[in-house]
Motif scaffolding. Structure first.
Motif, PDB file in Angstrom:
ATOM      1  N   ASP A  69      90.673 143.373  32.873  1.00  0.00           N
ATOM      2  CA  ASP A  69      91.555 144.171  33.734  1.00  0.00           C
ATOM      3  C   ASP A  69      92.142 143.345  34.886  1.00  0.00           C
ATOM      4  N   HIS A  71      95.329 142.964  35.382  1.00  0.00           N
ATOM      5  CA  HIS A  71      96.481 143.731  35.898  1.00  0.00           C
ATOM      6  C   HIS A  71      97.436 142.827  36.676  1.00  0.00           C
ATOM      7  N   ASP A 101      94.134 144.615  29.496  1.00  0.00           N
ATOM      8  CA  ASP A 101      94.926 144.862  30.697  1.00  0.00           C
ATOM      9  C   ASP A 101      95.153 143.538  31.427  1.00  0.00           C
ATOM     10  N   HIS A 199      88.815 146.880  24.640  1.00  0.00           N
ATOM     11  CA  HIS A 199      89.158 147.344  25.995  1.00  0.00           C
ATOM     12  C   HIS A 199      88.465 148.676  26.289  1.00  0.00           C
ATOM     13  N   HIS A 219      88.515 148.639  31.093  1.00  0.00           N
ATOM     14  CA  HIS A 219      89.327 149.861  31.107  1.00  0.00           C
ATOM     15  C   HIS A 219      89.038 150.806  32.269  1.00  0.00           C
ATOM     16  N   HIS A 221      87.480 150.243  35.161  1.00  0.00           N
ATOM     17  CA  HIS A 221      87.386 149.593  36.478  1.00  0.00           C
ATOM     18  C   HIS A 221      86.130 150.091  37.212  1.00  0.00           C
TER      19      HIS A 221
END
Ligand SMILES: [Fe+2]
Length: 281
Positions: A69, A71, A101, A199, A219, A221
């Motif tokens: 993640d 991002h 992600d 994920h 996924h 967090h």
């Protein structure tokens, strides 16, 4: 326009609007302090050791760096990305797993992202699976970027890491439900993988049925806002498997907090890189 393309476009627009109203706007109103505070939180190294008799003896004691993640985008820029990359490099793991992600919204962030991720090396390889955010724009660009950077993207497939008798690593693409995860896992082949990257933590249901000793996911967090006393009391109500370590019989799941997020708030839920040592007993 095909149905999957139409759905992806809709998802991208929804995510862009959510980003504008829930992230950019409040951050602008607070003069950038939300983002600044978010990226100022130190990235924790969460070390764990799990044992399973299903884990192959030849790989007893293998250490896996688990990054998830990221991002990459507005909230998490180049400087923070390099902090994460440097932290993973410092761990000197035998295998690196990146569980989705990678980008927040746009695949056009991919070239610089992969320029940096190319710095990651491990003797058994650096593996990548995609998350829901990687599917918002052009997932193929992410897969191609990973491959060109020397990483090993896994899209419903499994490969041997470390030669012909190597560790069997399976990776599934983003899937929303338990049955959909199971369907993708079946595409990875009939053999029982040693390690599954997915994920969505919901993949653990199918992984445990197959006796896969270790599944790594992201996924959630970690729920982003959690009770200090119990990480599993968090804001993710839609996932039974939302944070940390789970074990069913001889199968383990680790759900990492990840390093980034689409919303700039983390309470008792620090950004993390997990380091998992796997033992046969
Ligand atoms: Fe995410």
């Amino acid at each position: 326009m095909s149905e999957p393309k139409r759905r992806r476009k809709l998802g991208y627009h929804t995510a862009t609007l959510r980003h504008a109203f829930l992230t950019k706007l409040p951050d602008a109103l607070l003069r950038g302090s939300l983002r600044a505070r978010h990226v100022a939180q130190p990235i924790e190294i969460a070390e764990h050791c799990f044992a399973s008799p299903h884990w192959p003896r030849d790989f007893d004691g293998v250490r896996i760096a688990h990054l998830s993640d990221i991002h990459y985008g507005h909230l998490l820029g180049e400087e923070r990305l390099m902090q994460a990359v440097d932290a993973v490099r410092a761990v000197r793991a035998d295998l690196v797993a990146i569980t989705g992600d990678l980008v927040d919204l746009s695949a056009h962030e991919a070239p610089l992202l992969f320029e940096r991720l190319a710095l990651l090396t491990a003797r058994l390889g650096v593996f990548v699976v995609l998350g829901n955010h990687d599917h918002l724009d052009h997932p193929r660009i992410i897969v191609r970027g990973a491959r060109d950077a020397g990483l090993i993207p896994l899209v419903d497939e499994s490969v041997r890491a470390g030669g012909r008798d190597g560790l069997l690593v399976a990776g599934i693409d983003w899937a929303t439900s338990i049955p959909a995860c199971g369907q993708r896992l079946r595409k990875c082949g009939t053999g029982r993988a040693d390690l599954l990257l997915a994920h969505n933590p919901k993949a653990f249901v199918a992984a445990e049925e197959r006796g896969i000793p270790l599944t790594l996911s992201g996924h959630t967090h970690g729920g982003q806002v959690a009770r200090r006393a119990n990480r599993r009391h968090n804001l993710v109500f839609t996932q039974r498997l939302s944070a940390g370590h789970y074990q069913v019989r001889d199968s383990h799941l680790y759900v990492t907090n990840g390093v980034g997020a689409w919303f700039p708030l983390r309470v008792n839920c620090p950004p993390e890189i997990a380091v998992i040592e796997m033992r046969t007993r």
